[in-house]
Write a protein that holds these residues in place. Structure first.
Motif: not given
Length: 173
Positions: A3-21
């Motif tokens: 769960v920790f690894i999955f959540t860390t990856i999701v947070v990374g994608f979310a941060c990148a997605g916000i900048i891209m948006l």
């Protein structure tokens, strides 16, 4: 851990997605380095937050009768922020609701100690505390017990320090 690894990856994608948006909405093109940098910073930020908030989040969920007796910190070289200020990564607690006095000898108490460590399953042990002699011993599955749940044979008892948290929790009443 998964769960920790999955959540860390999701947070990374979310941060990148916000900048891209944000760049897409303004009609500009993002610099090539910015998206992976933002994802990495978001993931590191989440890891640091998780390390420093773990103890507070877990101890807040404990029932009122569970008393945290000791905390331990650790610093690891692969987490450089822990070298500056080590976070609490494990602790012991005593379940005061499960303290039982021996009917034949009220100065002997049986306590349950819970051991919690970040990323590991919780463990619990049952100990016999003698408040008079200030000694303690572990009650194992191989220990012969009477009908009250106390050892019938002698168990290996070791002396406790006067300020031992288990001794304080068992003998305070």
């Amino acid at each position: 851990m998964f769960v920790f690894i999955f959540t860390t990856i999701v947070v990374g994608f979310a941060c990148a997605g916000i900048i891209m948006l944000g760049f897409r909405l303004t009609g500009r093109k993002a610099p090539k380095y910015l998206i992976p940098l933002t994802a990495a910073l978001g993931m590191f930020g989440y890891m640091i937050w998780d390390d420093y908030s773990w103890f507070d989040r877990i101890s807040a969920r404990l029932p009122d009768n569970v008393i945290v007796t000791e905390t331990f910190t650790a610093n690891t070289p692969y987490k450089p922020w822990t070298l500056i200020n080590p976070p609490i990564d494990r602790f012991t607690a005593i379940d005061a609701g499960k303290n039982v006095a021996n009917p034949q000898n009220p100065l002997q108490k049986q306590i349950t100690t819970v051991y919690l460590q970040k990323g590991h399953p919780a463990m619990a042990t049952t100990r016999l505390i003698d408040c008079d002699s200030k000694q303690a011993g572990f009650i194992t599955p191989a220990t012969n017990l009477d009908h009250n749940g106390f050892p019938t044979d002698d168990i290996k008892m070791e002396p406790l320090a006067a300020n031992d948290p288990a001794l304080k929790a068992a003998c305070q009443n």
